[in-house]
Design a protein around this motif. Structure first.
Motif, PDB file in Angstrom:
ATOM      1  N   LEU A  56     -62.534 -12.130  57.599  1.00 11.43           N
ATOM      2  CA  LEU A  56     -61.445 -12.573  56.726  1.00 11.43           C
ATOM      3  C   LEU A  56     -61.861 -13.755  55.862  1.00 11.43           C
ATOM      4  O   LEU A  56     -61.511 -13.831  54.674  1.00 11.43           O
ATOM      5  CB  LEU A  56     -60.212 -12.934  57.568  1.00 11.43           C
ATOM      6  CG  LEU A  56     -59.564 -11.771  58.339  1.00 11.43           C
ATOM      7  CD1 LEU A  56     -58.477 -12.291  59.282  1.00 11.43           C
ATOM      8  CD2 LEU A  56     -58.974 -10.749  57.371  1.00 11.43           C
TER       9      LEU A  56
ATOM     10  N   GLU B 189     -53.301 -12.512  65.953  1.00 13.34           N
ATOM     11  CA  GLU B 189     -52.419 -13.047  64.923  1.00 13.34           C
ATOM     12  C   GLU B 189     -53.179 -13.988  63.997  1.00 13.34           C
ATOM     13  O   GLU B 189     -54.033 -14.768  64.440  1.00 13.34           O
ATOM     14  CB  GLU B 189     -51.239 -13.781  65.563  1.00 13.34           C
ATOM     15  CG  GLU B 189     -50.292 -12.863  66.313  1.00 13.34           C
ATOM     16  CD  GLU B 189     -49.039 -13.580  66.786  1.00 13.34           C
ATOM     17  OE1 GLU B 189     -48.984 -14.828  66.682  1.00 13.34           O
ATOM     18  OE2 GLU B 189     -48.118 -12.900  67.259  1.00 13.34           O
ATOM     19  N   THR B 190     -52.847 -13.902  62.699  1.00 12.42           N
ATOM     20  CA  THR B 190     -53.504 -14.737  61.695  1.00 12.42           C
ATOM     21  C   THR B 190     -52.501 -15.735  61.110  1.00 12.42           C
ATOM     22  O   THR B 190     -51.289 -15.565  61.235  1.00 12.42           O
ATOM     23  CB  THR B 190     -54.075 -13.882  60.555  1.00 12.42           C
ATOM     24  OG1 THR B 190     -52.980 -13.257  59.867  1.00 12.42           O
ATOM     25  CG2 THR B 190     -54.996 -12.798  61.091  1.00 12.42           C
ATOM     26  N   ASN B 191     -52.999 -16.757  60.491  1.00 14.22           N
ATOM     27  CA  ASN B 191     -52.134 -17.779  59.893  1.00 14.22           C
ATOM     28  C   ASN B 191     -51.779 -17.454  58.442  1.00 14.22           C
ATOM     29  O   ASN B 191     -51.140 -18.258  57.765  1.00 14.22           O
ATOM     30  CB  ASN B 191     -52.817 -19.155  59.960  1.00 14.22           C
ATOM     31  CG  ASN B 191     -54.175 -19.164  59.275  1.00 14.22           C
ATOM     32  OD1 ASN B 191     -54.860 -18.138  59.237  1.00 14.22           O
ATOM     33  ND2 ASN B 191     -54.576 -20.293  58.738  1.00 14.22           N
TER      34      ASN B 191
ATOM     35  N   VAL C  98     -62.369 -13.431  62.256  1.00 11.36           N
ATOM     36  CA  VAL C  98     -62.356 -14.686  61.478  1.00 11.36           C
ATOM     37  C   VAL C  98     -63.464 -14.673  60.428  1.00 11.36           C
ATOM     38  O   VAL C  98     -63.242 -15.014  59.255  1.00 11.36           O
ATOM     39  CB  VAL C  98     -62.496 -15.906  62.415  1.00 11.36           C
ATOM     40  CG1 VAL C  98     -62.791 -17.164  61.601  1.00 11.36           C
ATOM     41  CG2 VAL C  98     -61.226 -16.108  63.222  1.00 11.36           C
TER      42      VAL C  98
ATOM     43  N   TYR D  36     -58.798 -18.563  57.302  1.00 15.49           N
ATOM     44  CA  TYR D  36     -58.086 -17.855  58.360  1.00 15.49           C
ATOM     45  C   TYR D  36     -58.450 -18.399  59.743  1.00 15.49           C
ATOM     46  O   TYR D  36     -59.594 -18.772  60.005  1.00 15.49           O
ATOM     47  CB  TYR D  36     -58.424 -16.366  58.325  1.00 15.49           C
ATOM     48  CG  TYR D  36     -57.812 -15.608  57.177  1.00 15.49           C
ATOM     49  CD1 TYR D  36     -56.589 -14.956  57.331  1.00 15.49           C
ATOM     50  CD2 TYR D  36     -58.452 -15.536  55.944  1.00 15.49           C
ATOM     51  CE1 TYR D  36     -56.022 -14.251  56.282  1.00 15.49           C
ATOM     52  CE2 TYR D  36     -57.890 -14.832  54.883  1.00 15.49           C
ATOM     53  CZ  TYR D  36     -56.676 -14.201  55.062  1.00 15.49           C
ATOM     54  OH  TYR D  36     -56.115 -13.502  54.017  1.00 15.49           O
ATOM     55  N   THR D  37     -57.419 -18.416  60.597  1.00 11.82           N
ATOM     56  CA  THR D  37     -57.631 -18.653  62.018  1.00 11.82           C
ATOM     57  C   THR D  37     -56.965 -17.517  62.782  1.00 11.82           C
ATOM     58  O   THR D  37     -56.050 -16.858  62.279  1.00 11.82           O
ATOM     59  CB  THR D  37     -57.024 -19.993  62.473  1.00 11.82           C
ATOM     60  OG1 THR D  37     -55.614 -19.983  62.204  1.00 11.82           O
ATOM     61  CG2 THR D  37     -57.669 -21.155  61.752  1.00 11.82           C
ATOM     62  N   ILE D  38     -57.449 -17.282  64.003  1.00 12.80           N
ATOM     63  CA  ILE D  38     -56.948 -16.174  64.821  1.00 12.80           C
ATOM     64  C   ILE D  38     -56.399 -16.713  66.140  1.00 12.80           C
ATOM     65  O   ILE D  38     -57.030 -17.564  66.783  1.00 12.80           O
ATOM     66  CB  ILE D  38     -58.067 -15.155  65.115  1.00 12.80           C
ATOM     67  CG1 ILE D  38     -58.512 -14.437  63.842  1.00 12.80           C
ATOM     68  CG2 ILE D  38     -57.630 -14.142  66.174  1.00 12.80           C
ATOM     69  CD1 ILE D  38     -57.571 -13.386  63.342  1.00 12.80           C
TER      70      ILE D  38
ATOM     71  N   ASN E  25     -48.821 -10.302  59.657  1.00 20.14           N
ATOM     72  CA  ASN E  25     -49.806 -11.357  59.928  1.00 20.14           C
ATOM     73  C   ASN E  25     -50.586 -11.111  61.216  1.00 20.14           C
ATOM     74  O   ASN E  25     -51.023 -12.061  61.873  1.00 20.14           O
ATOM     75  CB  ASN E  25     -49.095 -12.715  60.020  1.00 20.14           C
ATOM     76  CG  ASN E  25     -48.205 -12.813  61.246  1.00 20.14           C
ATOM     77  OD1 ASN E  25     -47.673 -11.815  61.705  1.00 20.14           O
ATOM     78  ND2 ASN E  25     -48.040 -14.024  61.775  1.00 20.14           N
TER      79      ASN E  25
ATOM     80  N   LEU F 291     -51.466 -10.417  55.861  1.00 22.49           N
ATOM     81  CA  LEU F 291     -52.583  -9.527  55.548  1.00 22.49           C
ATOM     82  C   LEU F 291     -52.182  -8.367  54.645  1.00 22.49           C
ATOM     83  O   LEU F 291     -53.016  -7.816  53.937  1.00 22.49           O
ATOM     84  CB  LEU F 291     -53.170  -8.958  56.850  1.00 22.49           C
ATOM     85  CG  LEU F 291     -53.619  -9.999  57.888  1.00 22.49           C
ATOM     86  CD1 LEU F 291     -53.988  -9.301  59.187  1.00 22.49           C
ATOM     87  CD2 LEU F 291     -54.802 -10.807  57.358  1.00 22.49           C
TER      88      LEU F 291
END
Length: 305
Positions: free
Chosen positions: A89, A20-22, A86, A4-6, A62, A25
């Motif tokens: 997750l 926001e995540t890549n 991060v 995950y990246t934020i 997301n 969720l």
């Protein structure tokens, strides 16, 4: 394993930031948690509430939305929060323990329809929702309707009226229909799609036992009607009710005063308080009754339900 990246994104509300995540969720569902007790099914939200400045947690699709208290500024803490998210997750910790739906969704559509009363909007379903008319002036009167109680939780909702396949909602002037119609329509649709009853079974049973022309919860007297009153009820049922129902309202026979030849009726739903109701009453209903009943009717007087 997902990595995950934020990305931190500002919103129109300075107290709320979106992280926001890549990766997605949740499964097509939105969650809002106001405190750690509400977050019992979300280990991630519970973790976030240990931060003293977190007021509300939103988890949707997301992104994670966080609303803060004013004790801090986002510029001072957003990077640390993003890093905490991060780490959480990427440790493959649970986000939300989503409970599978046990009840099958009902295929239902709801559309909004304007009425002659600018304060009332009609929400029409593609199938019947009640067998009779039900009117609720406030949340206390709505004890037999979970849907009505939920609608009264919207601060702009003034009155709720059910009949056949629609819900008429009367609002206060604090809100404009263009701002709240979609929200109400979706709430009603979701409630009905979950298979919930608009009113309780006991209220429906009571309504089915009511005499012809009587509405559930009305103050209309119960008992045998004289021939003239019964004739008036029959005319209202056959000729008037379908027309007012199409506008999101209802009309009830209340009484007939033989001496003055006055017919007293009760207006409900969109008809109650409608600016055009007086014109309709005098030039429509009163004229019809005079033409069909001759000198038995002199005047029709209405009280709002």
């Amino acid at each position: 394993m997902k990595e995950y990246t934020i990305t931190v994104v500002k919103t129109n509300n300075p107290a709320i930031l979106k992280f926001e995540t890549n990766h997605f969720l949740t499964k097509n569902k939105n969650y809002e948690f106001k405190n750690i007790d509400e977050a019992k099914n979300s280990p991630l939200a519970q973790q976030l509430f240990y931060l003293p400045f977190i007021k509300t947690v939103y988890i949707s699709g997301n992104f994670i939305g966080l609303e803060r208290y004013d004790i801090v500024a986002w510029d001072d803490v957003k990077d640390e929060v993003a890093q905490q998210l991060v780490d959480y997750l990427n440790a493959d910790e649970p986000i939300v323990n989503e409970v599978e739906e046990t009840s099958k969704k009902v295929a239902i559509t709801v559309y909004a329809e304007v009425t002659p009363n600018p304060s009332v909007m009609k929400f029409v379903a593609n199938k019947p929702i009640v067998p009779a008319a039900f009117e609720f002036k406030n949340i206390d009167e709505a004890k037999n309707s979970e849907l009505a109680k939920q609608l009264f939780n919207f601060p702009f909702v003034k009155e709720v009226f059910f009949d056949m396949n629609y819900v008429s909602v009367s609002k206060y002037d604090v809100a404009e229909w263009e701002d709240v119609t979609m929200q109400l329509r979706e709430h009603i649709r979701e409630y009905l799609a979950d298979g919930n009853e608009a009113v309780s079974e006991s209220a429906i049973a009571k309504a089915k036992e009511a005499p012809q022309g009587e509405s559930a919860g009305s103050n209309q007297p119960v008992g045998d009607l004289d021939d003239t009153s019964q004739q008036i009820v029959d005319i209202l049922e056959e000729y008037v009710k379908p027309a007012v129902a199409s506008d999101g309202g209802n009309i009830l026979f209340q009484s007939y005063e033989e001496n003055s030849k006055t017919v007293n009726v009760i207006l409900q739903g969109a008809c109650s308080g409608c600016p055009s109701s007086t014109f309709t009453l005098k030039n429509g209903i009163e004229t019809m009754l005079k033409n069909m009943m001759g000198d038995k009717v002199n005047e029709v007087v209405a009280a709002n339900g």
